[in-house]
Design a protein around this motif. Structure first.
Motif, PDB file in Angstrom:
ATOM      1  N   CYS A  19      84.937  23.415  74.778  1.00  0.00           N
ATOM      2  CA  CYS A  19      85.261  22.189  75.526  1.00  0.00           C
ATOM      3  C   CYS A  19      85.057  22.404  77.025  1.00  0.00           C
ATOM      4  N   GLY A  20      85.300  23.645  77.454  1.00  0.00           N
ATOM      5  CA  GLY A  20      85.202  23.980  78.881  1.00  0.00           C
ATOM      6  C   GLY A  20      83.793  23.829  79.436  1.00  0.00           C
ATOM      7  N   ARG A  21      82.770  23.689  78.571  1.00  0.00           N
ATOM      8  CA  ARG A  21      81.396  23.519  79.078  1.00  0.00           C
ATOM      9  C   ARG A  21      81.259  22.199  79.817  1.00  0.00           C
ATOM     10  N   LEU A  22      82.100  21.199  79.478  1.00  0.00           N
ATOM     11  CA  LEU A  22      81.855  19.825  79.916  1.00  0.00           C
ATOM     12  C   LEU A  22      82.087  19.598  81.415  1.00  0.00           C
ATOM     13  N   ILE A  23      83.226  20.061  81.909  1.00  0.00           N
ATOM     14  CA  ILE A  23      83.585  19.748  83.300  1.00  0.00           C
ATOM     15  C   ILE A  23      83.495  21.022  84.135  1.00  0.00           C
ATOM     16  N   ARG A  24      82.535  21.058  85.040  1.00  0.00           N
ATOM     17  CA  ARG A  24      82.325  22.262  85.837  1.00  0.00           C
ATOM     18  C   ARG A  24      82.663  22.051  87.314  1.00  0.00           C
ATOM     19  N   THR A  25      82.721  20.783  87.756  1.00  0.00           N
ATOM     20  CA  THR A  25      83.085  20.519  89.158  1.00  0.00           C
ATOM     21  C   THR A  25      84.049  19.330  89.208  1.00  0.00           C
ATOM     22  N   LYS A  26      84.599  19.104  90.387  1.00  0.00           N
ATOM     23  CA  LYS A  26      85.573  18.018  90.569  1.00  0.00           C
ATOM     24  C   LYS A  26      84.960  16.643  90.326  1.00  0.00           C
ATOM     25  N   THR A  27      83.648  16.536  90.499  1.00  0.00           N
ATOM     26  CA  THR A  27      83.022  15.206  90.379  1.00  0.00           C
ATOM     27  C   THR A  27      82.410  14.961  88.998  1.00  0.00           C
ATOM     28  N   ASP A  28      82.406  15.969  88.128  1.00  0.00           N
ATOM     29  CA  ASP A  28      81.853  15.769  86.780  1.00  0.00           C
ATOM     30  C   ASP A  28      82.712  14.783  85.984  1.00  0.00           C
ATOM     31  N   ARG A  29      82.048  13.997  85.150  1.00  0.00           N
ATOM     32  CA  ARG A  29      82.766  13.159  84.182  1.00  0.00           C
ATOM     33  C   ARG A  29      82.045  13.318  82.865  1.00  0.00           C
ATOM     34  N   GLY A  30      82.769  13.251  81.755  1.00  0.00           N
ATOM     35  CA  GLY A  30      82.035  13.426  80.518  1.00  0.00           C
ATOM     36  C   GLY A  30      82.810  13.069  79.271  1.00  0.00           C
ATOM     37  N   LEU A  31      82.044  13.007  78.197  1.00  0.00           N
ATOM     38  CA  LEU A  31      82.573  12.612  76.890  1.00  0.00           C
ATOM     39  C   LEU A  31      82.705  13.848  75.998  1.00  0.00           C
ATOM     40  N   LEU A  32      83.898  14.020  75.443  1.00  0.00           N
ATOM     41  CA  LEU A  32      84.128  15.139  74.523  1.00  0.00           C
ATOM     42  C   LEU A  32      84.396  14.550  73.143  1.00  0.00           C
ATOM     43  N   VAL A  33      83.521  14.865  72.185  1.00  0.00           N
ATOM     44  CA  VAL A  33      83.699  14.287  70.848  1.00  0.00           C
ATOM     45  C   VAL A  33      84.011  15.416  69.864  1.00  0.00           C
ATOM     46  N   ILE A  34      85.123  15.275  69.170  1.00  0.00           N
ATOM     47  CA  ILE A  34      85.494  16.267  68.164  1.00  0.00           C
ATOM     48  C   ILE A  34      85.213  15.643  66.799  1.00  0.00           C
ATOM     49  N   CYS A  35      84.225  16.170  66.116  1.00  0.00           N
ATOM     50  CA  CYS A  35      83.809  15.554  64.839  1.00  0.00           C
ATOM     51  C   CYS A  35      84.580  16.117  63.637  1.00  0.00           C
ATOM     52  N   ASP A  36      85.625  16.852  63.896  1.00  0.00           N
ATOM     53  CA  ASP A  36      86.422  17.455  62.823  1.00  0.00           C
ATOM     54  C   ASP A  36      87.796  16.782  62.852  1.00  0.00           C
ATOM     55  N   ARG A  37      88.030  15.870  61.909  1.00  0.00           N
ATOM     56  CA  ARG A  37      89.268  15.076  62.020  1.00  0.00           C
ATOM     57  C   ARG A  37      90.531  15.851  61.663  1.00  0.00           C
ATOM     58  N   ARG A  38      90.362  17.102  61.258  1.00  0.00           N
ATOM     59  CA  ARG A  38      91.558  17.918  61.007  1.00  0.00           C
ATOM     60  C   ARG A  38      92.385  18.062  62.293  1.00  0.00           C
ATOM     61  N   ILE A  39      91.733  17.913  63.451  1.00  0.00           N
ATOM     62  CA  ILE A  39      92.465  18.044  64.728  1.00  0.00           C
ATOM     63  C   ILE A  39      93.557  16.972  64.846  1.00  0.00           C
ATOM     64  N   MET A  40      93.365  15.827  64.155  1.00  0.00           N
ATOM     65  CA  MET A  40      94.385  14.781  64.174  1.00  0.00           C
ATOM     66  C   MET A  40      95.242  14.815  62.911  1.00  0.00           C
ATOM     67  N   ASP A  41      94.624  15.187  61.791  1.00  0.00           N
ATOM     68  CA  ASP A  41      95.313  15.043  60.498  1.00  0.00           C
ATOM     69  C   ASP A  41      96.204  16.229  60.116  1.00  0.00           C
ATOM     70  N   ARG A  42      95.884  17.411  60.611  1.00  0.00           N
ATOM     71  CA  ARG A  42      96.648  18.595  60.181  1.00  0.00           C
ATOM     72  C   ARG A  42      97.675  18.989  61.238  1.00  0.00           C
ATOM     73  N   ASN A  43      98.717  19.668  60.759  1.00  0.00           N
ATOM     74  CA  ASN A  43      99.789  20.076  61.684  1.00  0.00           C
ATOM     75  C   ASN A  43      99.266  20.945  62.819  1.00  0.00           C
ATOM     76  N   TYR A  44      98.346  21.853  62.446  1.00  0.00           N
ATOM     77  CA  TYR A  44      97.877  22.795  63.460  1.00  0.00           C
ATOM     78  C   TYR A  44      97.001  22.122  64.525  1.00  0.00           C
ATOM     79  N   GLY A  45      96.531  20.878  64.246  1.00  0.00           N
ATOM     80  CA  GLY A  45      95.677  20.174  65.212  1.00  0.00           C
ATOM     81  C   GLY A  45      96.339  20.062  66.574  1.00  0.00           C
ATOM     82  N   GLU A  46      97.662  19.908  66.533  1.00  0.00           N
ATOM     83  CA  GLU A  46      98.450  19.783  67.751  1.00  0.00           C
ATOM     84  C   GLU A  46      98.249  21.005  68.675  1.00  0.00           C
TER      85      GLU A  46
END
Ligand code: SF4
Length: 694
Positions: free
Chosen positions: A640-667
């Motif tokens: 995830c750290g690849r996305l924002i490298r400077t104060k002016t960067d903006r970007g979209l981070l997409v997590i295509c693994d829905r376990r991050i929301m559905d499973r306890n450990y996703g938290e």
């Protein structure tokens, strides 16, 4: 030069640098670094992207080294970071009038050996190689050639013929000793304030000090203070460093040192030449007889039985056909019990012994010649003989599989026949503790990713910090100065199957068509397996995405070229696995989206991973909680750290693994990221929201 924290203030020395932005976290980190060095403590410091970590340790390290007259060693994992320190940060400090002496120390094989180059010219038959090595020697005479980077036209094979190697170096007895690049470097290192090294060299030095002690010069001069940057890699590098491996490649290199039929090269050829030039026919006859009638035929036998042995290992690996076709764990103390492998092993082992005995005889017969001028190659004979012994000892070690605390496995060779045999320590923590941490006055580990949910337990265990008493341990976390709430839009599409489903690659590819359109490409798509990467790349090509974007696929070009192309070509989409999850720095709009295809859990069938999780279980822990989860979280943070490298960067981070929301450990994954808004919805809905946000 006294340390002065005001250095970092806007009206301090650094404030004079154009574009400098004051960051309180950088100043606080620098203060902490100086404190730890000065009071002889142990530190673990996590500094988020954008903190200015390297300048936060370089300035206090220089001040400490100068005022206390004690060296500070700085170890990095990647060449990229070393280049940044050498070409940007350190020259920048010098420009500010800070006076110091920093030296990069590299491993032996990065330097040319003048004596070997000279020796090589006696047997070379290829005119291009002769010209290259002659030019190398001329460059050494003019002191214009220092390391391998000054010899870009050398092939890997040719460089191996002339590279410096510790066991092939006669040191003070060598006629080139005073002007030899590696010893010029080592003498400069003696006088330096800062030594810049990589983790491999650091550990090579440690392993020599295990035998020689800490107050002497090993690879590095004696030192007591160490800063390890990119410290999240130290466990893996140590595991690799302390591992024992026998492979077809190692055997064929070993044989090639003695004899290369096609090129009429190798040590035995050189000895033959010297003997026929310097001794009478009668005196030489016995030596020739031993070489021609015994040693050379024996080398061919070892070549044959070695190939047979490694082939049998590969067959054994295939027949077991386990969960991972690439590697297979060998049961501890039980070993491989298959008859055909054991027979091939006995044959290889006995023939290696036979070869050793013949070489011992040759050493005996040539002993009186070794001091004579023109017989320098006999010194190499002694060293090469030792390498044969080491190979046989390592072969015994990996076939015996009985060293407590080790895990053993077979691994299929990538580009050739056969399989390799390997053994590695399961837990390198105790090795690092005894041989590094307990030997130094202060050690600081730093990186952008060391903690899981603000907790360093996992990292501490990996590097052997399971004690409190000996040192005061300082642990600090400096958050990134970036405003992730404003700079990142994090989306988790609800309508993708779980990553282990059979239709996942196809479904993912379909969704990627829409996701990539949101930022007009300019995206990294990060995978956890090369197999899935290839499948998805194929689907994307089938639907014609190559016409819309510049498609950069790992494996089709070198990593370096892919990254350089990504930076300059319009609408790039890069598909990468492991090596693209970190160490890639693309600032600005060029990288507007990072897509994580699957949460990066380690493959549980990997032999080291299996052994580590068993050990945790044995000690009463929970392998998922204590090992798999924190390891995956740290890698996820890197990706995830690849996305924002400077104060002016903006970007979209997409997590295509829905376990991050559905499973306890996703938290745990979510909480480990700097806070940013997360949208979990169907892709069509997400697309509208992203378009509004963009
Ligand atoms: S001192 Fe060692 S490395 Fe240097 S030229 Fe001589 S043998 Fe080679």
């Amino acid at each position: 030069m006294l340390y002065n924290s005001d250095f970092y203030l806007p009206n301090g020395l650094l404030g004079n640098v154009e574009g400098y932005e004051y960051r309180a976290a950088q100043q606080q980190m620098a203060d902490a670094i100086y404190q730890i060095l000065d009071s002889g403590h142990l530190g673990i410091i996590e500094a988020g992207t954008g903190t200015g970590k390297s300048l936060a340790y370089l300035y206090p390290a220089i001040c400490f080294a100068k005022t206390k007259q004690e060296k500070v060693v700085i170890s990095t994992n990647t060449l990229n970071l070393q280049d940044q320190l050498l070409n940007k940060d350190l020259p920048g400090l010098r420009k500010l009038g800070i006076d110091f002496n920093a030296v990069v120390v590299r491993g032996w094989v990065n330097y040319p050996c003048w004596a070997r180059a000279q020796d090589f010219l006696f047997t070379v038959t290829n005119s291009i190689e002769e010209k290259l090595v002659t030019d190398l020697i001329a460059g050494l005479e003019r002191q214009e050639v220092t390391t391998i980077s000054d010899c870009p036209d050398f092939s890997e094979e040719l460089w191996e013929e002339v590279q410096a190697e510790s066991d092939l170096c006669t040191r003070g007895k060598c006629e080139f000793y005073e002007h030899c690049p590696i010893f010029i470097n080592r003498r400069l290192a003696e006088k330096a304030d800062l030594l810049i090294v990589n983790h491999h060299l650091l550990l090579a030095d440690v392993s020599i000090r295990q035998k020689l002690g800490w107050d002497t010069t090993a690879v590095l001069p004696s030192y007591k203070h160490l800063i390890i940057d990119e410290a999240h890699h130290i466990q893996d590098v140590a595991t690799e460093y302390f591992a024992v491996k026998v492979s077809p490649v190692r055997l064929s290199r070993l044989l090639g040192l003695f004899y290369r039929r096609r090129k009429d090269r190798g040590l035995l050829n050189r000895i033959r030449q010297q003997v026929s030039k310097s001794l009478s026919e009668a005196e030489a006859a016995d030596i020739f007889q031993l070489i021609d009638w015994h040693i050379l035929p024996q080398i061919r036998v070892v070549d044959d039985v070695g190939a047979k042995f490694f082939d049998e290992l590969a067959k054994y690996l295939q027949e077991r056909n386990g969960a991972d076709p690439e590697s297979l764990r060998i049961p501890f103390r039980q070993g491989i019990e298959t008859e055909s492998v054991l027979t091939a092993y006995d044959l290889l082992h006995s023939n290696l012994r036979k070869w050793e005995i013949q070489l011992e005889k040759l050493l005996e017969m040539t002993e009186s010649l070794s001091e004579k001028e023109g017989f320098e190659s006999l010194f190499y004979l002694e060293a090469y003989y030792q390498r044969v012994v080491d190979f046989r000892v390592d072969l015994e070690f990996t076939m015996d599989v009985n060293q407590p605390g080790y895990v053993y496995w077979l691994k299929a060779m990538e580009r050739q026949r056969g399989a390799s045999l390997q053994g590695a320590p399961i837990d390198v923590g105790p090795l690092l503790k005894e041989n590094l941490l307990f030997q130094l006055s202060s050690v600081i580990f730093t990186s952008a990713t060391l903690s899981v949910n603000q907790d360093f337990t996992y990292f501490r265990k990996n590097v052997g910090i399971d004690f409190e008493e000996a040192w005061d341990l300082v642990t600090l976390i400096f958050e990134s100065p970036f405003d992730y709430q404003k700079q990142v839009f994090m989306a988790v599409p609800k309508d993708l199957p779980l990553p282990d489903s059979s239709n996942y690659p196809e479904e993912l590819a379909n969704k990627l068509v829409d996701i990539l359109a949101l930022t007009k490409g300019r995206a990294f798509v990060l995978f956890t397996s090369y197999k899935m990467l290839k499948e998805v790349a194929k689907y994307l090509r089938t639907v014609g995405l190559e016409q819309t974007y510049n498609f950069l696929v790992q494996g089709e070009q070198s990593r370096y070229i892919l990254i350089e192309r990504f930076k300059v070509e319009p609408n790039p989409v890069l598909l990468g696995t492991d090596s693209f999850w970190e160490g890639v720095d693309v600032a600005g709009e060029a990288l507007s989206s990072v897509i994580i295809t699957k949460l990066p859990f380690t493959v549980p069938t990997d032999p080291i991973v299996m052994a580590r999780s068993e050990l945790i279980l044995e000690l009463g822990g929970n392998p998922f909680r204590d090992y798999f989860l924190p390891k995956a979280v740290l890698k996820f943070r890197q990706g995830c750290g690849r996305l924002i490298r400077t104060k002016t960067d903006r970007g979209l981070l997409v997590i295509c693994d829905r376990r991050i929301m559905d499973r306890n450990y996703g938290e745990t994954f979510i909480q480990s990221l700097a806070s940013c808004s997360i949208e979990n919805d169907y892709l069509d809905k997400l697309k509208q929201e992203v378009n509004l946000w963009l």
